[in-house]
Design a protein around this motif. Structure first.
Motif, mmCIF file in Angstrom:
data_model
loop_
_atom_site.group_PDB
_atom_site.id
_atom_site.type_symbol
_atom_site.label_atom_id
_atom_site.label_comp_id
_atom_site.label_asym_id
_atom_site.label_seq_id
_atom_site.Cartn_x
_atom_site.Cartn_y
_atom_site.Cartn_z
ATOM 1 N N THR A 3 56.836 57.497 35.764
ATOM 2 C CA THR A 3 56.312 57.448 34.366
ATOM 3 C C THR A 3 54.896 58.374 34.652
ATOM 4 O O THR A 3 54.228 58.213 35.514
ATOM 5 N N LYS A 4 54.670 59.570 33.760
ATOM 6 C CA LYS A 4 53.549 60.649 33.854
ATOM 7 C C LYS A 4 52.428 60.106 32.924
ATOM 8 O O LYS A 4 51.417 60.485 33.458
ATOM 9 N N GLY A 5 52.628 59.196 31.970
ATOM 10 C CA GLY A 5 51.538 58.833 31.322
ATOM 11 C C GLY A 5 50.565 57.687 32.172
ATOM 12 O O GLY A 5 51.207 57.118 32.874
ATOM 13 N N LYS A 6 49.326 57.635 31.134
ATOM 14 C CA LYS A 6 48.646 56.450 31.669
ATOM 15 C C LYS A 6 48.339 55.347 30.637
ATOM 16 O O LYS A 6 48.415 55.766 29.402
ATOM 17 N N LEU A 7 48.375 54.295 31.006
ATOM 18 C CA LEU A 7 48.004 53.118 29.991
ATOM 19 C C LEU A 7 46.660 52.642 30.300
ATOM 20 O O LEU A 7 46.174 52.164 31.388
ATOM 21 N N SER A 47 41.979 61.709 30.439
ATOM 22 C CA SER A 47 42.718 62.394 29.541
ATOM 23 C C SER A 47 43.080 63.960 29.953
ATOM 24 O O SER A 47 42.389 64.478 30.828
ATOM 25 N N LYS A 48 44.262 64.533 29.423
ATOM 26 C CA LYS A 48 44.393 65.941 29.944
ATOM 27 C C LYS A 48 43.544 66.956 29.936
ATOM 28 O O LYS A 48 43.451 67.890 30.788
ATOM 29 N N HIS A 49 42.728 67.078 28.739
ATOM 30 C CA HIS A 49 42.017 67.980 28.497
ATOM 31 C C HIS A 49 40.455 67.699 28.484
ATOM 32 O O HIS A 49 39.467 68.442 27.934
ATOM 33 N N LYS A 50 40.141 66.437 28.798
ATOM 34 C CA LYS A 50 38.829 65.838 29.028
ATOM 35 C C LYS A 50 38.246 66.016 27.546
ATOM 36 O O LYS A 50 38.961 65.209 26.728
ATOM 37 N N HIS A 141 51.639 64.111 30.365
ATOM 38 C CA HIS A 141 50.021 63.437 30.624
ATOM 39 C C HIS A 141 49.494 63.017 29.340
ATOM 40 O O HIS A 141 48.891 64.036 28.761
ATOM 41 N N PHE A 142 49.935 61.911 29.350
ATOM 42 C CA PHE A 142 49.361 61.325 27.864
ATOM 43 C C PHE A 142 49.120 60.014 28.158
ATOM 44 O O PHE A 142 49.341 59.055 28.891
ATOM 45 N N ILE A 143 48.000 59.518 27.224
ATOM 46 C CA ILE A 143 47.410 57.983 27.450
ATOM 47 C C ILE A 143 47.585 57.308 26.117
ATOM 48 O O ILE A 143 47.288 57.718 25.267
ATOM 49 N N TYR A 144 48.133 56.039 26.473
ATOM 50 C CA TYR A 144 48.197 55.006 25.470
ATOM 51 C C TYR A 144 46.827 54.083 25.593
ATOM 52 O O TYR A 144 46.873 53.504 26.833
ATOM 53 N N ALA A 145 45.757 53.984 24.859
ATOM 54 C CA ALA A 145 44.773 53.325 24.960
ATOM 55 C C ALA A 145 44.510 52.292 23.856
ATOM 56 O O ALA A 145 45.065 52.586 22.851
ATOM 57 N N GLY A 146 44.482 50.755 24.183
ATOM 58 C CA GLY A 146 44.466 49.918 23.159
ATOM 59 C C GLY A 146 43.466 48.892 23.654
ATOM 60 O O GLY A 146 43.382 48.477 24.762
ATOM 61 N N GLY A 220 38.794 46.243 31.205
ATOM 62 C CA GLY A 220 40.167 46.725 30.997
ATOM 63 C C GLY A 220 40.870 47.158 32.144
ATOM 64 O O GLY A 220 40.288 46.952 33.340
ATOM 65 N N LEU A 221 42.151 47.738 32.115
ATOM 66 C CA LEU A 221 42.875 48.053 33.451
ATOM 67 C C LEU A 221 43.618 49.515 32.989
ATOM 68 O O LEU A 221 44.035 49.936 31.835
ATOM 69 N N LEU A 222 43.288 50.361 33.912
ATOM 70 C CA LEU A 222 43.911 51.832 33.974
ATOM 71 C C LEU A 222 45.133 51.546 34.905
ATOM 72 O O LEU A 222 44.999 51.213 36.197
ATOM 73 N N ILE A 223 46.346 51.700 34.135
ATOM 74 C CA ILE A 223 47.522 51.873 34.855
ATOM 75 C C ILE A 223 48.177 53.274 34.974
ATOM 76 O O ILE A 223 48.447 53.722 33.967
ATOM 77 N N THR A 224 48.324 53.348 36.268
ATOM 78 C CA THR A 224 49.041 54.844 36.560
ATOM 79 C C THR A 224 50.415 54.777 36.882
ATOM 80 O O THR A 224 50.692 53.685 37.910
#
Length: 290
Positions: A3-7, A47-50, A141-146, A220-224
């Motif tokens: 998985t390339k995205g981050k949660l 995130s991809k482009h800060k 390179h995508f972030i789902y944040a919730g 929170g948790l950053l999951i990669t």
């Protein structure tokens, strides 16, 4: 496939009372401060482009979306991320609207607000928007944040109801399907403040393969790669691991009766601690033994 995205899942607000107190609706601007210098900053950094990343705030879960949405925009802008907008998706057909879908396709980050996680699953689940988010999360390179409801809905299994003080009575905790970004975990929010550990205990004893994740407020948790979890924010993350449960009375008692559990393992993480979902190993960042 990797998985390339981050949660980034967040337990809700902090001592200001965001998302927890009855006064939240009346004092939204004061109750959003929990994000500005900690977790929101980390979202931007990852995130991809800060600061130039395209960020869409989705208010579907909230009962006061017109008040909450702009406050998230302010929080991001305060940290120099100005390419931010709000999507108010309140009906299922909007999740197939071409303009909405194009905005999600262009997004580097989607930020789901708090509220009712059943609104997220029932309005967005199985929609074209949902499919796009899952695809981007897996392949870009995508972030789902919730936060709060947005965090609870991120996993395949989702707690949507259950009182804290009766959580270890059989049948009290209600679980349904979430948005399915990550498997084999179940997430609860406002965890420490609302005393919800019993809810996770019941969720885990019903299927010990699932790791319970309890997120405190302003935490929170950053999951990669859907495997490495890092605690972020100021509070606690509690993990409930049921793989070593030795015994329970779950199938023997009637609905509404107390549940017994023998040998349930818990871990407590604070900022910078990590936990690997592939090995179930925890690393304490500031260990007294190193």
């Amino acid at each position: 496939m990797n998985t390339k995205g981050k949660l980034i899942i967040i337990g809700g607000a902090v001592d200001k009372g965001s998302f927890t107190e009855a006064s939240f609706d009346k004092d939204v601007s004061k109750n959003m401060n929990f994000f500005e210098k900690g977790i929101i900053k980390r979202i931007i950094e990852e995130s991809k482009h800060k600061e130039n990343s395209r960020i869409e705030v989705i208010t579907t879960a909230s009962k006061i979306p017109r008040e909450v949405g702009p406050e998230y925009v302010k929080a991001f802008q305060y940290l120099n991320a100005s390419n931010v907008d709000v999507l108010h998706i309140e009906r299922r057909e909007q999740a197939s609207d071409e303009e909405v879908l194009n905005r999600i396709k262009a997004a580097d980050v989607v930020m789901f607000t708090g509220g009712d996680q059943l609104r997220l699953s029932s309005i967005l689940g199985g929609s074209k928007l949902h499919d796009i988010i899952l695809d981007k999360y897996k392949n870009e390179h995508f972030i789902y944040a919730g936060t709060s409801a947005g965090a609870a809905a991120a996993s395949n299994n989702m707690i949507y109801q259950g009182s804290s003080h009766e959580a270890l009575l059989k049948g009290e905790v209600k679980i349904t399907s979430g948005l399915g970004l990550i498997d084999d975990v179940i997430i609860d929010t406002h965890f420490v403040q609302r005393g919800r550990i019993g809810r996770l205990f019941q969720a885990v004893v019903g299927n010990p393969k699932v790791l319970g994740i309890g997120l405190g407020e302003d935490t929170g948790l950053l999951i990669t790669h859907n495997t490495k979890m890092e605690a972020i924010g100021s509070g606690l993350v509690i993990l409930v691991d049921g793989r070593e449960i030795k015994d329970t009375n779950l199938t023997q008692v009637e609905l509404g009766q107390p549940i017994s559990i023998n040998h349930l393992v818990t871990h407590v993480l604070s900022i910078h601690d990590t936990f690997d979902l592939s090995t179930f190993k925890m690393h304490i960042h500031s260990s007294q033994y190193i």
